[in-house]
Design a protein around this motif. Structure first.
Motif, mmCIF file in Angstrom:
data_model
loop_
_atom_site.group_PDB
_atom_site.id
_atom_site.type_symbol
_atom_site.label_atom_id
_atom_site.label_comp_id
_atom_site.label_asym_id
_atom_site.label_seq_id
_atom_site.Cartn_x
_atom_site.Cartn_y
_atom_site.Cartn_z
ATOM 1 N N ASP A 143 56.180 -17.719 56.925
ATOM 2 C CA ASP A 143 55.087 -18.269 56.122
ATOM 3 C C ASP A 143 55.549 -18.258 54.675
ATOM 4 O OD1 ASP A 143 52.811 -19.013 54.846
ATOM 5 O OD2 ASP A 143 51.479 -17.631 55.894
ATOM 6 N N ALA A 144 56.078 -19.389 54.248
ATOM 7 C CA ALA A 144 56.674 -19.453 52.918
ATOM 8 C C ALA A 144 55.660 -19.179 51.814
ATOM 9 C CB ALA A 144 57.327 -20.824 52.719
ATOM 10 N N ALA A 145 54.376 -19.419 52.088
ATOM 11 C CA ALA A 145 53.347 -19.193 51.063
ATOM 12 C C ALA A 145 53.132 -17.705 50.822
ATOM 13 C CB ALA A 145 52.043 -19.854 51.497
ATOM 14 N N VAL A 146 53.417 -16.896 51.826
ATOM 15 C CA VAL A 146 53.171 -15.455 51.725
ATOM 16 C C VAL A 146 54.476 -14.687 51.578
ATOM 17 C CG1 VAL A 146 52.179 -13.439 52.882
ATOM 18 C CG2 VAL A 146 51.069 -15.696 53.096
ATOM 19 N N GLU A 147 55.429 -15.048 52.418
ATOM 20 C CA GLU A 147 56.693 -14.323 52.413
ATOM 21 C C GLU A 147 57.674 -14.948 51.431
ATOM 22 O OE1 GLU A 147 56.635 -11.642 53.906
ATOM 23 O OE2 GLU A 147 54.940 -11.882 55.256
ATOM 24 N N ASP A 148 58.858 -14.399 51.390
ATOM 25 C CA ASP A 148 59.896 -14.874 50.481
ATOM 26 C C ASP A 148 60.556 -16.107 51.088
ATOM 27 O OD1 ASP A 148 62.006 -15.305 48.847
ATOM 28 O OD2 ASP A 148 62.774 -13.258 48.893
ATOM 29 N N ALA A 149 60.254 -17.281 50.543
ATOM 30 C CA ALA A 149 60.782 -18.521 51.119
ATOM 31 C C ALA A 149 62.290 -18.608 50.975
ATOM 32 C CB ALA A 149 60.127 -19.722 50.452
ATOM 33 N N ASP A 150 62.861 -17.876 50.034
ATOM 34 C CA ASP A 150 64.305 -17.955 49.821
ATOM 35 C C ASP A 150 65.053 -16.804 50.483
ATOM 36 O OD1 ASP A 150 64.093 -20.232 48.243
ATOM 37 O OD2 ASP A 150 63.566 -19.028 46.490
ATOM 38 N N LEU A 151 64.396 -16.127 51.396
ATOM 39 C CA LEU A 151 65.014 -14.957 52.010
ATOM 40 C C LEU A 151 66.345 -15.329 52.652
ATOM 41 C CD1 LEU A 151 64.443 -11.947 52.590
ATOM 42 C CD2 LEU A 151 63.602 -12.649 54.815
ATOM 43 N N GLN A 195 56.889 -6.279 63.105
ATOM 44 C CA GLN A 195 56.389 -7.570 63.550
ATOM 45 C C GLN A 195 57.384 -8.693 63.294
ATOM 46 O OE1 GLN A 195 53.563 -8.004 65.197
ATOM 47 N NE2 GLN A 195 52.751 -5.933 64.985
ATOM 48 N N GLN A 196 58.381 -8.447 62.461
ATOM 49 C CA GLN A 196 59.341 -9.489 62.119
ATOM 50 C C GLN A 196 60.735 -8.890 61.998
ATOM 51 O OE1 GLN A 196 57.444 -11.052 58.631
ATOM 52 N NE2 GLN A 196 56.120 -12.423 59.791
ATOM 53 N N VAL A 197 61.741 -9.785 62.027
ATOM 54 C CA VAL A 197 63.126 -9.318 62.019
ATOM 55 C C VAL A 197 63.552 -8.840 60.635
ATOM 56 C CG1 VAL A 197 65.540 -10.043 62.299
ATOM 57 C CG2 VAL A 197 63.818 -10.712 63.982
ATOM 58 N N ASN A 198 63.265 -9.637 59.601
ATOM 59 C CA ASN A 198 63.900 -9.317 58.327
ATOM 60 C C ASN A 198 63.019 -9.478 57.104
ATOM 61 O OD1 ASN A 198 63.691 -12.066 58.356
ATOM 62 N ND2 ASN A 198 65.779 -12.469 57.658
ATOM 63 N N ASP A 199 61.720 -9.619 57.258
ATOM 64 C CA ASP A 199 60.881 -9.774 56.072
ATOM 65 C C ASP A 199 60.676 -8.453 55.347
ATOM 66 O OD1 ASP A 199 60.511 -12.461 55.862
ATOM 67 O OD2 ASP A 199 58.707 -12.518 57.088
ATOM 68 N N GLY A 212 57.405 -2.155 58.758
ATOM 69 C CA GLY A 212 58.717 -2.567 58.272
ATOM 70 C C GLY A 212 59.228 -3.754 59.067
ATOM 71 N N ASN A 213 60.543 -3.868 59.153
ATOM 72 C CA ASN A 213 61.148 -4.910 59.985
ATOM 73 C C ASN A 213 62.048 -4.238 61.013
ATOM 74 O OD1 ASN A 213 63.836 -4.551 58.766
ATOM 75 N ND2 ASN A 213 62.899 -5.479 56.953
ATOM 76 N N ALA A 251 57.442 -5.156 67.936
ATOM 77 C CA ALA A 251 56.384 -5.918 68.605
ATOM 78 C C ALA A 251 56.949 -7.228 69.161
ATOM 79 C CB ALA A 251 55.250 -6.202 67.629
ATOM 80 N N CYS A 252 56.107 -7.912 69.954
ATOM 81 C CA CYS A 252 56.580 -9.080 70.701
ATOM 82 C C CYS A 252 57.060 -10.219 69.809
ATOM 83 C CB CYS A 252 55.499 -9.577 71.654
ATOM 84 S SG CYS A 252 53.921 -9.948 70.841
ATOM 85 N N GLY A 253 56.404 -10.429 68.662
ATOM 86 C CA GLY A 253 56.829 -11.513 67.785
ATOM 87 C C GLY A 253 58.243 -11.315 67.289
ATOM 88 N N ALA A 254 58.563 -10.074 66.969
ATOM 89 C CA ALA A 254 59.916 -9.789 66.503
ATOM 90 C C ALA A 254 60.928 -9.887 67.638
ATOM 91 C CB ALA A 254 59.965 -8.404 65.859
ATOM 92 N N TRP A 255 60.489 -9.515 68.863
ATOM 93 C CA TRP A 255 61.406 -9.678 70.004
ATOM 94 C C TRP A 255 61.728 -11.148 70.219
ATOM 95 C CZ3 TRP A 255 64.449 -6.243 72.008
ATOM 96 C CH2 TRP A 255 64.091 -4.893 71.996
ATOM 97 N N ALA A 256 60.730 -12.009 70.081
ATOM 98 C CA ALA A 256 60.982 -13.445 70.208
ATOM 99 C C ALA A 256 61.947 -13.911 69.122
ATOM 100 C CB ALA A 256 59.668 -14.215 70.129
ATOM 101 N N ASP A 257 61.719 -13.443 67.900
ATOM 102 C CA ASP A 257 62.607 -13.826 66.807
ATOM 103 C C ASP A 257 64.028 -13.325 67.035
ATOM 104 O OD1 ASP A 257 60.567 -15.097 65.452
ATOM 105 O OD2 ASP A 257 59.984 -13.288 64.363
ATOM 106 N N LEU A 258 64.170 -12.151 67.662
ATOM 107 C CA LEU A 258 65.506 -11.619 67.929
ATOM 108 C C LEU A 258 66.292 -12.543 68.857
ATOM 109 C CD1 LEU A 258 64.799 -7.794 68.360
ATOM 110 C CD2 LEU A 258 66.254 -8.862 66.619
ATOM 111 N N LEU A 259 65.642 -13.037 69.904
ATOM 112 C CA LEU A 259 66.337 -13.958 70.804
ATOM 113 C C LEU A 259 66.691 -15.253 70.089
ATOM 114 C CD1 LEU A 259 67.448 -14.839 73.510
ATOM 115 C CD2 LEU A 259 65.124 -15.466 74.206
ATOM 116 N N ILE A 260 65.732 -15.812 69.339
ATOM 117 C CA ILE A 260 66.001 -17.037 68.583
ATOM 118 C C ILE A 260 67.167 -16.817 67.619
ATOM 119 C CG2 ILE A 260 65.046 -18.606 66.858
ATOM 120 C CD1 ILE A 260 62.294 -18.141 68.175
ATOM 121 N N THR A 261 67.155 -15.679 66.973
ATOM 122 C CA THR A 261 68.198 -15.347 66.011
ATOM 123 C C THR A 261 69.554 -15.253 66.682
ATOM 124 O OG1 THR A 261 66.671 -14.149 64.586
ATOM 125 C CG2 THR A 261 68.971 -13.586 64.387
ATOM 126 N N MET A 262 69.627 -14.572 67.808
ATOM 127 C CA MET A 262 70.922 -14.392 68.468
ATOM 128 C C MET A 262 71.463 -15.705 69.009
ATOM 129 S SD MET A 262 70.750 -10.699 70.323
ATOM 130 C CE MET A 262 69.723 -9.388 69.666
#
Length: 687
Positions: A413-421, A504-508, A516-517, A527-538
């Motif tokens: 969510d670029a409006a909330v999180e760091d869009a340039d992460l 809840q997230q991988v790296n925010d 944390g992350n 949590a499940c959202g971060a697990w999904a992101d982990l697979l997408i990331t890998m």
């Protein structure tokens, strides 16, 4: 006829019908064996003499190549079939119809040895065209001893196992070192890996951490005087960080990894996880991990050499480097590239000179690898002919199936999180050290390092499903050397109000009290959202960017009072009728949770959720649930294998479970108890 008469006749027949055999092309040894050497030239000819007509020749070894001409038998000396394994001889018998004695001639065709060579790409270096040297290296923790071999190869004629069985190997020290181990030569296969005797018996390996200067000799076991011996010496020296070039003494100070297919690895210990490891190897500093894409271009830029003495004249120096990639097969891929540089007269002691880049072009092997470390051997010469060791550098290097790609799912969510992460990581947010280690190892284990997209996708997904509980693959690295490795788990201790909040997230940049992350959550609770992101990331690490994050939400369209969907396994009281379209069982009481299916490293994850996150792969149209390590071909399959109904709540009935049929162990939920929403574009895939 009397017995005396019979004996006289027998003696007369023996005298008349004897067969004798003469041999040419071979020499008889003390064991009464006729010996010749393999090769073109004179064959071994056995000639029979008899006055009893036609001679019949018989041989005790099947497959031996012979020809007969009248009373002669010829054994071909240049036919590999006639070289038998060590200890065996060819026994040939000559006989006639009436001969009482059948002479047996034993023949041995010996192989020949033409050369003993040191194999390329096995950590051995040619010093000046004739002499060889290697660097004595002590294995690091986790290294295989076979990673430190230089390998000798005997060239024989014929070139087969039977010939190799005649070889006798030995190694002697030319420079004794007090306290050093005895010299051993190890049998190795064609890749230099230690093997059982007979696997590849024309090769032997010398362990570079067990000895010093060595002369290796190979000869035939039957060659007692050693006249057929062939030897090769190798100077095994300690690694050094300085070597002479003319009158100069130089020391390697630094160089950088580069190339079109190089990428930086993200450092995980930084609080915000924005920092990248450096691309530079620096003397005395801990080497940072590097990344390359398979079949990629590799370059080492701006090697810096420090002068240990002043330059008294213009001096040309030659430097060459040889990186070694140990391949999945056990072979070693090495390539040497050299550069030339002139140090001007008057260059001060302590000055650092920058050499031209060393461009290895498309040298990175076309396979996924983890090189921990990748070793680069640096050599120095004053005349571009006689070389001396300069240094051995060691750097962890990951090789991914393709260059990492940017995935929209990884910017939440670029409006909330760091869009340039992590925008500096070539628009990729997934080059984390631990995730490279997990995904690359999975491709090595389950796809033998192959880079085909389908195989890589399946292998990475399997890292989440192979031995789900416990799944030791889901473990963060301990690069800092504290000895504490973090095992990642799914919703750990969720029933304890004091339990750590899951990431809840991988790296925010999430506060620790909010979970944390993945990398900052000290308990490894994810949590499940971060697990999904982990697979997408890998997957994205290996160039696979077509994964979609899917929100699985409780379907209030099916029942406005629906609060959560039930995670398998639940039990429903069989005395109350179940319904696929209604909440039928009171909770608690008539419906209750049983043993929940295993989540990642947690056999006691939550019994219900109001939402969940999984991953859709747009290439094979399959659905992956990394929280549980499962895969489904379509939404309906995922629902029926993962859910056991809905839990509702209203003012009249209280909490009720239902929207499921078949009580007992085979509960089937209404397949619309949840909806699937694609977070890439907001469309519903199932509702």
């Amino acid at each position: 006829m009397s017995e005396v008469g019979k004996k006289e006749v027998l003696i007369e027949m023996e005298a008349i019908y004897k067969v004798s055999v003469a041999v040419t092309g071979a020499v008889k040894n003390s064991d009464d064996v006729w010996v010749a050497s393999f090769g073109a030239g004179a064959d071994i000819v056995l000639t029979a003499t008899t006055n009893d007509g036609t001679v019949t020749w018989t041989c005790d070894k099947a497959g031996v190549v012979t020809t007969t001409t009248g009373g002669s038998l010829t054994l071909k000396a240049d036919d590999a079939t006639n070289v038998l394994p060590y200890g065996q001889v060819i026994s040939v018998k000559a006989s006639t119809a009436r001969s009482l004695e059948h002479p047996v001639v034993k023949v041995l065709l010996l192989p020949t040895i033409s050369a003993l060579t040191l194999m390329d790409n096995h950590y051995a270096f040619n010093k000046n065209g004739t002499d060889w040297y290697a660097l004595s290296m002590k294995p690091l923790v986790g290294d295989k001893a076979t990673d430190f071999n230089c390998t000798f190869k005997a060239t024989t004629a014929p070139d087969n196992a039977a010939a190799w069985s005649h070889l006798s190997w030995s190694a002697t020290r030319t420079l004794l070192i007090v306290g050093s181990k005895a010299i051993n030569l190890y049998t190795v296969d064609k890749y230099g890996n230690q093997a059982s005797i007979g696997t590849m018996d024309n090769m032997r390996a010398l362990r570079l951490h067990e000895t010093r200067d060595v002369t290796t000799m190979v000869q035939l076991k039957s060659d007692r005087d050693g006249t057929g011996a062939v030897s090769k010496g190798i100077n095994v020296v300690n690694p050094t960080t300085s070597a002479g070039a003319g009158a100069l003494k130089l020391e390697l100070q630094s160089f950088a990894f580069a190339g079109d297919d190089h990428f930086l690895v993200t450092k995980e210990k930084d609080p915000h996880l924005k920092n990248l490891y450096t691309d530079t190897w620096t003397k005395g500093a801990k080497a940072a991990p590097q990344g390359y894409a398979a079949n990629g271009k590799m370059k080492l830029t701006a090697p810096g050499l420090k002068l240990l003495n002043a330059a008294g004249q213009d001096t040309t120096i030659y430097v060459q480097a040889t990186p070694y990639f140990p391949l999945v097969t056990g072979a070693i891929a090495g390539k040497t590239v050299g550069v030339t540089f002139k140090v001007p007269n008057g260059t001060a002691k302590g000055a650092t000179v920058a050499l031209p880049d060393l461009d290895f072009a498309k040298f990175v092997p076309d396979q996924v690898m983890i090189n921990n470390p990748l070793r680069i051997f640096w050599e120095l010469s004053a005349d571009n002919s006689t070389w001396a060791p300069l240094a051995v550098t060691e750097t962890p290097v990951y090789v991914t199936a393709a260059k990492p790609v940017y995935t929209t799912e990884m910017v939440w969510d670029a409006a909330v999180e760091d869009a340039d992460l992590n925008s500096a990581v070539l628009k990729s947010v997934c080059t984390y050290d631990s995730l490279l280690a997990i995904s690359c190892q999975a491709v090595l284990d389950f796809a033998a390092g192959a880079t085909a997209q389908a195989g890589v996708r399946d292998a990475v997904a399997r890292a989440f499903s192979d031995s789900v509980n416990p799944n030791m693959r889901m473990q963060l690295l301990d690069r800092e050397g504290t000895g504490v490795k973090t095992l990642l788990g799914y919703w750990l201790e969720h029933d304890d109000p004091n339990a750590p909040v899951p990431a809840q997230q991988v790296n925010d940049q999430i506060d620790l009290d909010e979970g944390g992350n993945v990398f900052t959550n000290e308990a490894g609770n994810v949590a499940c959202g971060a697990w999904a992101d982990l697979l997408i990331t890998m997957w994205a690490l290996h160039g696979i960017g077509n994964a979609h994050k899917i929100a699985v939400d409780t379907n209030t369209g099916l029942d406005p009072d629906a609060e959560v969907f039930l995670v398998k396994n639940w039990t429903y009281d069989a005395s109350v009728a179940m319904s696929n379209t209604a909440a039928t069982h009171e909770y608690p009481g008539e419906a209750s949770p049983a043993q929940v299916v295993d989540g990642q490293n947690n056999a006691a994850s939550p019994n219900w959720f109001n939402n969940h996150f999984i991953v859709y792969d747009a290439t094979n149209n399959s659905y992956y649930d990394p929280s549980y390590g499962t895969t489904a071909a379509d939404p309906k399959t995922w629902v029926t294998s993962s859910a056991d109904g809905l839990l509702t709540d209203n003012l009249v009935d209280g909490e009720m479970a239902g929207y499921a049929t078949k009580p007992g162990a085979n509960i089937v939920p209404n397949d619309k108890v949840v909806t699937f929403r694609d977070l890439t574009d907001g469309t519903f895939l199932w509702q």
